[in-house]
Design a protein around this motif. Structure first.
Motif, PDB file in Angstrom:
ATOM      1  N   ILE A 132       0.864  -1.177   0.000  1.00 54.14           N
ATOM      2  CA  ILE A 132       0.000   0.000   0.000  1.00 54.14           C
ATOM      3  C   ILE A 132       0.908   1.237   0.000  1.00 54.14           C
ATOM      4  CG2 ILE A 132      -1.926   1.129   1.178  1.00 54.14           C
ATOM      5  CD1 ILE A 132      -2.532  -1.763   0.562  1.00 54.14           C
ATOM      6  N   VAL A 144      -8.062   5.417  11.994  1.00 56.01           N
ATOM      7  CA  VAL A 144      -8.212   4.400  13.038  1.00 56.01           C
ATOM      8  C   VAL A 144      -7.806   4.980  14.397  1.00 56.01           C
ATOM      9  CG1 VAL A 144      -7.366   2.173  13.865  1.00 56.01           C
ATOM     10  CG2 VAL A 144      -7.855   2.501  11.441  1.00 56.01           C
TER      11      VAL A 144
ATOM     12  N   ILE B  73      -0.696  16.280  -5.897  1.00 54.72           N
ATOM     13  CA  ILE B  73      -1.729  16.189  -4.875  1.00 54.72           C
ATOM     14  C   ILE B  73      -2.066  17.614  -4.452  1.00 54.72           C
ATOM     15  CG2 ILE B  73      -0.259  16.103  -2.827  1.00 54.72           C
ATOM     16  CD1 ILE B  73      -2.088  13.720  -1.904  1.00 54.72           C
ATOM     17  N   LEU B  75      -3.372  19.508  -1.187  1.00 52.36           N
ATOM     18  CA  LEU B  75      -3.806  19.471   0.218  1.00 52.36           C
ATOM     19  C   LEU B  75      -4.537  20.756   0.599  1.00 52.36           C
ATOM     20  CD1 LEU B  75      -0.869  17.757   2.140  1.00 52.36           C
ATOM     21  CD2 LEU B  75      -2.907  16.768   1.125  1.00 52.36           C
ATOM     22  N   LEU B 254      -8.284  15.401   3.621  1.00 60.47           N
ATOM     23  CA  LEU B 254      -7.767  14.036   3.643  1.00 60.47           C
ATOM     24  C   LEU B 254      -8.835  13.038   3.202  1.00 60.47           C
ATOM     25  CD1 LEU B 254      -5.476  14.137   6.791  1.00 60.47           C
ATOM     26  CD2 LEU B 254      -4.841  14.216   4.397  1.00 60.47           C
ATOM     27  N   VAL B 257      -8.721  12.758  -0.491  1.00 57.16           N
ATOM     28  CA  VAL B 257      -7.630  11.896  -0.966  1.00 57.16           C
ATOM     29  C   VAL B 257      -8.028  10.426  -0.821  1.00 57.16           C
ATOM     30  CG1 VAL B 257      -5.229  11.235  -0.623  1.00 57.16           C
ATOM     31  CG2 VAL B 257      -5.881  13.616  -0.407  1.00 57.16           C
ATOM     32  N   ALA B 258      -8.644  10.090   0.336  1.00 55.30           N
ATOM     33  CA  ALA B 258      -9.079   8.704   0.556  1.00 55.30           C
ATOM     34  C   ALA B 258     -10.094   8.287  -0.504  1.00 55.30           C
ATOM     35  CB  ALA B 258      -9.664   8.557   1.958  1.00 55.30           C
ATOM     36  N   VAL B 261      -8.450   7.471  -3.807  1.00 53.68           N
ATOM     37  CA  VAL B 261      -7.800   6.155  -3.811  1.00 53.68           C
ATOM     38  C   VAL B 261      -8.853   5.038  -3.862  1.00 53.68           C
ATOM     39  CG1 VAL B 261      -6.303   4.617  -2.495  1.00 53.68           C
ATOM     40  CG2 VAL B 261      -5.814   7.054  -2.575  1.00 53.68           C
ATOM     41  N   LEU B 267      -2.242   7.147  -6.770  1.00 50.70           N
ATOM     42  CA  LEU B 267      -1.651   8.415  -6.345  1.00 50.70           C
ATOM     43  C   LEU B 267      -0.402   8.734  -7.153  1.00 50.70           C
ATOM     44  CD1 LEU B 267      -1.991   8.450  -2.460  1.00 50.70           C
ATOM     45  CD2 LEU B 267      -3.268   9.761  -4.132  1.00 50.70           C
ATOM     46  N   GLY B 306     -13.196   4.255  11.026  1.00 46.96           N
ATOM     47  CA  GLY B 306     -11.793   4.389  10.624  1.00 46.96           C
ATOM     48  C   GLY B 306     -11.207   3.063  10.182  1.00 46.96           C
ATOM     49  N   ALA B 307     -11.498   2.006  10.960  1.00 43.76           N
ATOM     50  CA  ALA B 307     -10.938   0.688  10.633  1.00 43.76           C
ATOM     51  C   ALA B 307     -11.511   0.181   9.320  1.00 43.76           C
ATOM     52  CB  ALA B 307     -11.225  -0.296  11.767  1.00 43.76           C
ATOM     53  N   LEU B 310      -9.881   1.985   6.457  1.00 39.52           N
ATOM     54  CA  LEU B 310      -8.511   1.497   6.239  1.00 39.52           C
ATOM     55  C   LEU B 310      -8.537   0.181   5.467  1.00 39.52           C
ATOM     56  CD1 LEU B 310      -5.457   1.584   6.679  1.00 39.52           C
ATOM     57  CD2 LEU B 310      -5.791   0.494   8.879  1.00 39.52           C
ATOM     58  N   LEU B 313      -9.627   0.739   1.903  1.00 40.39           N
ATOM     59  CA  LEU B 313      -8.529   1.368   1.151  1.00 40.39           C
ATOM     60  C   LEU B 313      -7.521   0.313   0.719  1.00 40.39           C
ATOM     61  CD1 LEU B 313      -7.617   4.623   3.126  1.00 40.39           C
ATOM     62  CD2 LEU B 313      -8.346   4.487   0.765  1.00 40.39           C
ATOM     63  N   MET B 314      -7.136  -0.575   1.703  1.00 32.63           N
ATOM     64  CA  MET B 314      -6.131  -1.592   1.393  1.00 32.63           C
ATOM     65  C   MET B 314      -6.658  -2.537   0.320  1.00 32.63           C
ATOM     66  SD  MET B 314      -4.653  -2.362   5.209  1.00 32.63           S
ATOM     67  CE  MET B 314      -3.305  -3.401   4.722  1.00 32.63           C
ATOM     68  N   VAL B 317      -6.587  -0.849  -3.122  1.00 32.97           N
ATOM     69  CA  VAL B 317      -5.249  -0.759  -3.723  1.00 32.97           C
ATOM     70  C   VAL B 317      -4.814  -2.134  -4.220  1.00 32.97           C
ATOM     71  CG1 VAL B 317      -2.828  -0.312  -3.251  1.00 32.97           C
ATOM     72  CG2 VAL B 317      -4.552   1.234  -2.356  1.00 32.97           C
TER      73      VAL B 317
END
Lengths: 330, 325
Positions: A132, A144, B73, B75, B254, B257-258, B261, B267, B306-307, B310, B313-314, B317
């Motif tokens: 990643i 998180v 990018i 910001l 942010l 950006v997420a 992706v 990116l 949040g988890a 994440l 996102l993973m 990708v």
């Protein structure tokens, strides 16, 4: 640091340009100029105790920037956006564990460094094993950590710094310097030793400047990169503990501002975001320069909006000196 | 064996042409999960709520995509959004809330967005600064200007503004029409050569330069398009919150950006789709509503959100890399 920066043959035409391209020198000149400007604007600005106070704030940023510096040096778009979250998490954890009691300091430090190390490990594994991009991985991790902070703070009154920790950060400790400055000096020496005198240091520069070549030469690229992310989060955790000592009590999202300012400190110190060159001495100067600029702006009576406008323009102006990419033509 | 191989190649071609397909699958899954957790979340009324809250993020993420296409990018998108938000609210409150004043304010808003994009493009592409730090610096500058325009949050927008945004035409909520307008804009942009040029620059600046593209100018265009979309996002926020707030966009940078992706845009530049970013932004919105409807205790909701983001996102990708191999 200079040996790590190959001199561009074009630069040798004019020795003045060579000097201006040395970011460490530029940063030091700017620091002196800013101190003179500050003293002129408000007498007493460059007094010893005032400079000490600024150095304490700069040390907090500088310790976070040490980890950021390592990740950026490692290249491959290395960047750690989760440091701010780790700083906040560590400040809250430390406050809850020590709860104003000197006897709990060691336990608090261990808990925070372990938590930081774990976060960094996950970041590193995500970046290396799963491939990643660092920006995406650490951005997700930031989300998180922000959620985790809500959970941890729920129902528990925010913790207190132990008196010994508060004294360590703000009271004179040795030779009239507060302990945090000695800690920063120690971090500086450690970083210089790590980067200049250990094989890990050479490996970091190697993977930062050419990952494939480093891999071919037998550098365990993935392991080194995981280590960089772990170290970055641990430095952020260490800074979080110190920030708790500085503020006395942990409050929500105390670390937010460290995310981008740690990156700026690294860049102002002459480490380009592309990695592979630069070092920590410059970053220390960059951190102090950044804090000094903000401090001078607070002495001006131009209001919050004016301060931000001037700060933004000054940053843009400074960035003109640092790590600009080459023109496509030529 | 050969048939399986042929299928794989066809799939790969399909995904390369439409990089947002994994995101689309995820979006459908989230709709189903939301429907299971709370059937009422699939009513027009509930969907309108999600749409009016997240349409701003959709526009912002679409704008961010045009910068990420080239490998750059931005910001400062959140700061541009805040600046446009406070500027149009101040203009409308100074000149009164008549329709022509609202139109004038919107025009000025778009100009401000484009100008901010021009400044970003100038420092990143013209002066060749590093995009992350340079746009962070401009974001400080722009937030300062936003604070100067409106020091404290809470100046109300004229009723015409939020009534149109929150209203219905022919029984259909207006936000859905705005979403259709966005799709139309994207379709028109896709017909121009601009997207291809941006992607070419993202694929390799040197090769783009050597094949005769004016790389510097194209990267600046990317930032200007991004600024205009940030202004459109500001209109949505103004319609949703009905007021001006100099800090409203800060947290959205942010997320944009997420979302980019999540939508399958790399990116590193050179591959991606703005449509995917729009889906990515809706995915972020649906995750937060799913976390809410799933009955997770309130203090755990942020962590769950949040988890999940994440993990998503993973997965995103990993999926796009698999396809591009």
């Amino acid at each position: 640091m200079t040996i790590m920066q190959p001199t561009n043959p074009q630069d040798s035409r004019s020795s003045i340009i060579v000097y201006f391209k040395n970011p460490l020198l530029v940063a030091f000149i700017l620091i002196v100029l800013l101190l003179i400007a500050g003293e002129t604007l408000s007498p007493g600005f460059a007094s010893m105790e005032q400079i000490l106070r600024l150095l304490i704030v700069a040390a907090l940023l500088g310790i976070v920037a040490a980890g950021q510096n390592l990740v950026i040096l490692g290249g491959r778009e290395g960047i750690d956006l989760s440091v701010g979250g780790v700083v906040s998490l560590s400040a809250v954890l430390a406050g809850n564990v020590m709860d104003g009691n000197n006897a709990n300091i060691i336990a608090a430090i261990l808990v925070c460094l372990a938590a930081g190390g774990l976060v960094g490990l996950i970041n590193g594994v995500g970046v290396t094993i799963f491939g990643i991009p660092p920006l995406v991985m650490t951005l997700g991790m930031l989300g998180v950590l922000q959620g985790l902070l809500v959970v941890i703070r729920q129902g528990i009154p925010s913790g207190l710094a132990a008196p010994a920790l508060a004294n360590f950060v703000s009271k004179p400790f040795l030779l009239n310097l507060p302990g945090i400055l000695w800690l920063w000096i120690a971090v500086g020496l450690l970083m210089a030793f790590l980067l200049m005198r250990t094989s890990l240091g050479y490996k970091i520069y190697a993977i930062g400047s050419n990952e494939n070549a480093a891999y071919m030469a037998g550098v365990p690229v993935k392991r080194v990169r995981v280590m960089l992310f772990a170290l970055s989060s641990m430095f952020a955790a260490l800074a979080g503990i110190c920030i708790l000592g500085y503020a006395g009590t942990s409050f929500a999202n105390v670390g937010d501002s460290y995310m981008l300012s740690s990156i700026i400190a690294v860049v102002l110190g002459g480490t380009p975001l592309s990695g592979g060159k630069g070092g920590y001495t410059g970053t220390m100067a960059g951190a102090f320069l950044l804090i000094l600029m903000q401090s001078i702006l607070t002495t001006l009576s131009i209001g919050e909006s004016g301060r931000q406008v001037v700060f933004g323009i000054t940053l843009l102006f400074l960035l003109l000196f640092y790590g600009r990419s080459k023109a496509l033509r030529g | 064996m050969t048939e399986a191989h042929a299928l794989k190649t066809r799939m790969a071609t399909l995904f390369r042409r439409f990089p947002f397909l994994p995101a689309l699958g995820m979006l459908l899954l989230l709709f189903v999960l939301n429907g299971i957790a709370e059937p009422n979340s699939m009513t027009v009324r509930a969907l309108k709520g999600v749409a009016s809250t997240y349409l701003a993020l959709v526009f912002l993420s679409v704008g961010q995509t045009f910068v990420v296409y080239t490998g750059d990018i931005d910001l400062s998108v959140g700061a541009i959004l805040s600046l446009v938000n406070v500027s149009i609210v101040v203009i409308m409150s100074q000149l009164g809330g008549e329709p022509y004043v609202v139109l004038l304010a919107l025009l000025v808003g778009i100009l401000i967005g484009a100008l901010c994009g021009l400044v970003n493009g100038f420092v990143v592409s013209g002066l060749r600064m590093q995009a992350i730090v340079a746009t962070f610096a401009t974001s400080i500058l722009l937030s300062g200007i936003a604070l100067w325009v409106l020091p404290v949050a809470g100046l109300p927008a004229p009723s015409l503004f939020w009534k149109v945004y929150g209203g219905r035409s022919y029984g259909i909520p207006n936000v859905f029409f705005f979403a259709v307008v966005l799709i139309a804009i994207l379709a028109v942009l896709a017909k121009t050569s601009m997207v291809t040029k941006l992607l070419a620059v993202g694929n390799g600046q040197l090769s783009a330069y050597q094949s005769g593209l004016s790389v510097t100018r194209i990267r600046i265009y990317g930032y200007v398009i991004c600024g205009v979309f940030a202004a459109l996002a500001a209109f949505c926020i103004t319609g949703d919150t009905a007021s001006g707030d100099p800090l409203v966009g800060g947290a959205m940078t942010l997320s944009s950006v997420a979302a980019v992706v999540l939508g399958g845009t790399a990116l590193s530049g050179g591959i991606g789709s703005a449509f995917g970013s729009a889906i990515g932004a809706i995915i972020i919105g649906l995750i937060s509503s799913l976390v809410f409807y799933a009955g997770i205790p309130s203090e755990w909701q942020n962590l769950a959100q949040g988890a999940t983001i994440l993990v998503v996102l993973m997965l995103g990708v990993l999926a796009s890399r698999r396809i591009n191999q």
